[in-house]
Design an enzyme around this catalytic site. Sequence first.
Site, PDB file in Angstrom:
ATOM      1  N   SER A 134      35.291  -5.502   5.393  1.00 35.76           N
ATOM      2  CA  SER A 134      34.688  -5.149   4.273  1.00 35.76           C
ATOM      3  C   SER A 134      34.106  -6.529   3.449  1.00 35.76           C
ATOM      4  O   SER A 134      34.963  -7.199   3.330  1.00 35.76           O
ATOM      5  CB  SER A 134      35.256  -3.954   3.405  1.00 35.76           C
ATOM      6  OG  SER A 134      34.290  -3.968   2.244  1.00 35.76           O
ATOM      7  N   TYR A 191      42.740  -0.560  -1.650  1.00 38.43           N
ATOM      8  CA  TYR A 191      41.903  -0.529  -0.233  1.00 38.43           C
ATOM      9  C   TYR A 191      41.559  -1.978   0.320  1.00 38.43           C
ATOM     10  O   TYR A 191      41.659  -2.088   1.439  1.00 38.43           O
ATOM     11  CB  TYR A 191      40.535   0.342  -0.685  1.00 38.43           C
ATOM     12  CG  TYR A 191      39.277   0.354   0.536  1.00 38.43           C
ATOM     13  CD1 TYR A 191      39.530   0.815   1.763  1.00 38.43           C
ATOM     14  CD2 TYR A 191      38.408  -0.482   0.309  1.00 38.43           C
ATOM     15  CE1 TYR A 191      38.631   0.645   2.768  1.00 38.43           C
ATOM     16  CE2 TYR A 191      37.429  -0.822   1.124  1.00 38.43           C
ATOM     17  CZ  TYR A 191      37.522  -0.120   2.367  1.00 38.43           C
ATOM     18  OH  TYR A 191      36.534  -0.218   3.285  1.00 38.43           O
ATOM     19  N   LYS A 219      42.440  -4.103   3.971  1.00 37.98           N
ATOM     20  CA  LYS A 219      41.259  -4.743   4.907  1.00 37.98           C
ATOM     21  C   LYS A 219      42.014  -6.194   5.040  1.00 37.98           C
ATOM     22  O   LYS A 219      41.671  -6.823   6.138  1.00 37.98           O
ATOM     23  CB  LYS A 219      39.805  -4.476   4.202  1.00 37.98           C
ATOM     24  CG  LYS A 219      39.472  -3.377   4.033  1.00 37.98           C
ATOM     25  CD  LYS A 219      39.027  -2.926   5.701  1.00 37.98           C
ATOM     26  CE  LYS A 219      38.875  -1.308   5.734  1.00 37.98           C
ATOM     27  NZ  LYS A 219      38.843  -0.859   6.971  1.00 37.98           N
TER      28      LYS A 219
HETATM   29  P1  NAD Z   1      34.466   7.447   7.723  1.00 36.24           P
HETATM   30  O1  NAD Z   1      35.510   7.990   6.718  1.00 36.24           O
HETATM   31  O2  NAD Z   1      33.191   8.064   7.976  1.00 36.24           O
HETATM   32  O3  NAD Z   1      35.334   7.230   9.209  1.00 36.24           O
HETATM   33  C1  NAD Z   1      36.645   6.701   9.522  1.00 36.24           C
HETATM   34  C2  NAD Z   1      37.169   7.529  10.585  1.00 36.24           C
HETATM   35  O4  NAD Z   1      38.406   7.392  10.754  1.00 36.24           O
HETATM   36  C3  NAD Z   1      37.108   9.091   9.908  1.00 36.24           C
HETATM   37  O5  NAD Z   1      36.385   9.935  10.923  1.00 36.24           O
HETATM   38  C4  NAD Z   1      38.541   9.488   9.922  1.00 36.24           C
HETATM   39  O6  NAD Z   1      38.736  10.922  10.082  1.00 36.24           O
HETATM   40  C5  NAD Z   1      39.118   8.558  10.846  1.00 36.24           C
HETATM   41  N1  NAD Z   1      40.561   8.351  10.651  1.00 36.24           N
HETATM   42  C6  NAD Z   1      41.105   7.893   9.291  1.00 36.24           C
HETATM   43  N2  NAD Z   1      42.278   7.619   9.401  1.00 36.24           N
HETATM   44  C7  NAD Z   1      42.700   8.006  11.029  1.00 36.24           C
HETATM   45  C8  NAD Z   1      44.114   7.884  11.769  1.00 36.24           C
HETATM   46  N3  NAD Z   1      45.260   7.324  10.978  1.00 36.24           N
HETATM   47  N4  NAD Z   1      43.909   8.066  12.791  1.00 36.24           N
HETATM   48  C9  NAD Z   1      42.791   8.332  13.625  1.00 36.24           C
HETATM   49  N5  NAD Z   1      41.550   8.485  12.771  1.00 36.24           N
HETATM   50  C10 NAD Z   1      41.614   8.565  11.401  1.00 36.24           C
HETATM   51  O7  NAD Z   1      34.194   6.015   7.108  1.00 36.24           O
HETATM   52  P2  NAD Z   1      32.846   4.924   7.673  1.00 36.24           P
HETATM   53  O8  NAD Z   1      32.419   4.731   6.407  1.00 36.24           O
HETATM   54  O9  NAD Z   1      32.509   5.558   8.937  1.00 36.24           O
HETATM   55  O10 NAD Z   1      33.940   3.562   7.841  1.00 36.24           O
HETATM   56  C11 NAD Z   1      34.597   3.183   9.139  1.00 36.24           C
HETATM   57  C12 NAD Z   1      35.534   1.894   8.716  1.00 36.24           C
HETATM   58  O11 NAD Z   1      34.362   0.899   8.165  1.00 36.24           O
HETATM   59  C13 NAD Z   1      36.364   2.044   7.728  1.00 36.24           C
HETATM   60  O12 NAD Z   1      37.624   1.242   8.417  1.00 36.24           O
HETATM   61  C14 NAD Z   1      35.835   1.626   6.639  1.00 36.24           C
HETATM   62  O13 NAD Z   1      37.062   1.128   5.697  1.00 36.24           O
HETATM   63  C15 NAD Z   1      35.141   0.476   7.156  1.00 36.24           C
HETATM   64  N6  NAD Z   1      34.125   0.094   6.061  1.00 36.24           N
HETATM   65  C16 NAD Z   1      33.299   1.234   5.636  1.00 36.24           C
HETATM   66  C17 NAD Z   1      32.553   0.725   4.329  1.00 36.24           C
HETATM   67  C18 NAD Z   1      31.369   1.908   3.832  1.00 36.24           C
HETATM   68  O14 NAD Z   1      30.961   1.726   2.799  1.00 36.24           O
HETATM   69  N7  NAD Z   1      31.062   2.925   4.584  1.00 36.24           N
HETATM   70  C19 NAD Z   1      32.334  -0.580   4.030  1.00 36.24           C
HETATM   71  C20 NAD Z   1      33.106  -1.666   4.632  1.00 36.24           C
HETATM   72  C21 NAD Z   1      33.964  -1.050   5.680  1.00 36.24           C
HETATM   73  N1  UFG Z   2      26.320   3.264  -8.754  1.00 36.96           N
HETATM   74  C1  UFG Z   2      25.786   3.820  -9.723  1.00 36.96           C
HETATM   75  N2  UFG Z   2      25.990   5.206  -9.870  1.00 36.96           N
HETATM   76  C2  UFG Z   2      26.578   5.734  -8.965  1.00 36.96           C
HETATM   77  C3  UFG Z   2      27.358   5.243  -7.754  1.00 36.96           C
HETATM   78  C4  UFG Z   2      27.256   4.028  -7.873  1.00 36.96           C
HETATM   79  O1  UFG Z   2      24.990   3.316 -10.709  1.00 36.96           O
HETATM   80  O2  UFG Z   2      26.551   7.065  -8.996  1.00 36.96           O
HETATM   81  C5  UFG Z   2      26.186   1.767  -8.693  1.00 36.96           C
HETATM   82  C6  UFG Z   2      27.427   1.102  -8.803  1.00 36.96           C
HETATM   83  O3  UFG Z   2      27.850   0.742  -9.972  1.00 36.96           O
HETATM   84  C7  UFG Z   2      27.315  -0.259  -7.954  1.00 36.96           C
HETATM   85  C8  UFG Z   2      26.163   0.265  -7.016  1.00 36.96           C
HETATM   86  O4  UFG Z   2      25.541   1.432  -7.462  1.00 36.96           O
HETATM   87  O5  UFG Z   2      26.748  -1.263  -8.801  1.00 36.96           O
HETATM   88  C9  UFG Z   2      26.915   0.371  -5.452  1.00 36.96           C
HETATM   89  O6  UFG Z   2      27.804   1.279  -5.461  1.00 36.96           O
HETATM   90  P1  UFG Z   2      28.744   1.734  -4.270  1.00 36.96           P
HETATM   91  O7  UFG Z   2      29.730   2.823  -4.940  1.00 36.96           O
HETATM   92  O8  UFG Z   2      27.648   2.418  -3.505  1.00 36.96           O
HETATM   93  O9  UFG Z   2      29.109   0.687  -3.438  1.00 36.96           O
HETATM   94  P2  UFG Z   2      30.091  -0.705  -4.020  1.00 36.96           P
HETATM   95  O10 UFG Z   2      29.370  -1.766  -3.685  1.00 36.96           O
HETATM   96  O11 UFG Z   2      30.647  -0.361  -5.195  1.00 36.96           O
HETATM   97  O12 UFG Z   2      31.182  -0.318  -2.826  1.00 36.96           O
HETATM   98  C10 UFG Z   2      30.835  -0.324  -1.380  1.00 36.96           C
HETATM   99  C11 UFG Z   2      31.721   0.360  -0.452  1.00 36.96           C
HETATM  100  C12 UFG Z   2      33.342  -0.140  -0.783  1.00 36.96           C
HETATM  101  C13 UFG Z   2      33.323  -1.530  -0.458  1.00 36.96           C
HETATM  102  C14 UFG Z   2      32.456  -2.240  -1.245  1.00 36.96           C
HETATM  103  C15 UFG Z   2      32.387  -3.828  -1.160  1.00 36.96           C
HETATM  104  O13 UFG Z   2      31.809   1.705  -0.891  1.00 36.96           O
HETATM  105  O14 UFG Z   2      34.042   0.753   0.210  1.00 36.96           O
HETATM  106  O15 UFG Z   2      31.318  -1.776  -1.140  1.00 36.96           O
HETATM  107  O16 UFG Z   2      32.218  -4.054   0.155  1.00 36.96           O
HETATM  108  F1  UFG Z   2      34.887  -1.944  -0.937  1.00 36.96           F
END
Ligand code: NAD
Ligand code: UFG
Length: 337
Positions: free
Chosen positions: A124, A148, A152
Amino acid sequence: MAVLVTGGAGYIGSHTCVQLLEAGYEIVVLDNLSNSKMEAVKRIRELAGKDFDFIKGDILDGELLDDLFKKYDIDSVIHFAGLKAVGESVSIPLRYYQNNVGGSMSLFESMKKNGVKNIVFSSSATVYGMTDKMPLREDDPLGALNPYGRTKLMIEDILRDIYASDNSWNVILLRYFNPVGAHPSGRIGEDPNGIPNNLMPFISQVAVGKLKELSVFGNDYPTPDGTCIRDYIHVMDLADGHLKALEKLSENPGAVAYNLGTGKGSSVLEMVAAFGEATGISIPYRIADRRPGDAPVSYADPSRAAEELGWTATRDVIDMCRDLWTWQSQNPDGYGE
Ligand code: NAD
Ligand code: UFG
């Protein structure tokens, strides 16, 4: 040969699975469904028109993993499984360290034991910590700010150490910026539990009438309109990035990180406007206090992924908002119970 997809029932995993199947890969999906539903698995099959084995199980279960590597001819792993809520990680850090770091170690241990040394890991942009220097490049200093983010960073470090100890591993760390949007069919998308923490799911739930108004967290940041800037990336582009990363593994790249972002930042108010333009729905909002821990600006330099993976994002914020709305309007309650 098959690809093991951990967390494949989740948001990013489900979109990647559809594309893997469409590209002709054989996949095996392992997910404990802690943050996803069986309905997503059904819809992956439906969209791709192909079947695959789904195993409901946990990456912490080493015995299950060993059985899986013995049963299937797996040559690569895409590792999505993990918990991802920043705020929750502050209140229950041990669960995050155990699930994300402990689970990853259990997975890597089993991979090693079974001679599977190719992995693409979901990292991330949060690993860059707080910095003013933009755009973010892969060789910028790392430093996470919450449990979190630290999970990572730790998993990245563990994978770099594994590679250093055995150069026959191939490790690709994909640092996602802000994944949004959905499959254009509207059949799969993001299905957050409860009230969404993230901006775009919150906006789409306001649009569908589940939430009253958006709170914009701060309009006094040092940005043109005072609201925070992020690099929003379409989940379909992210999924493409995983296919490119899988191809790259066969070139023995070593252990290498890639930013997956567009390189273009958008402010919160610009995203509200884009949603209006894409859908014709104007989102009521009010300005609220800043949310603690938010960086004013974050966007990627995606040039390494362009040069070395041949990947660039092709979808813009209008595509992201339109496809998000197709999903949200067709599935107001996500995948349901
Ligand atoms: P998500 O929660 O939709 O998907 C993660 C999946 O992993 C879920 O289906 C959950 O049931 C499964 N899971 C969690 N722990 C587990 C375990 N111990 N064993 C088996 N399955 C397990 O999240 P996502 O948004 O699809 O994210 C996928 C990956 O990308 C995650 O590692 C997340 O940290 C990373 N990531 C997500 C974002 C974002 O904003 N969505 C940003 C950066 C990185
Ligand atoms: N925001 C609002 N109102 C809301 C939600 C968010 O104004 O109700 C704003 C936040 O303050 C931020 C922007 O929208 O300025 C984006 O916020 P998000 O929560 O959508 O995303 P972030 O950038 O905070 O976080 C995301 C992922 C995290 C990851 C991070 C850095 O959700 O998992 O990017 O990669 F760690």
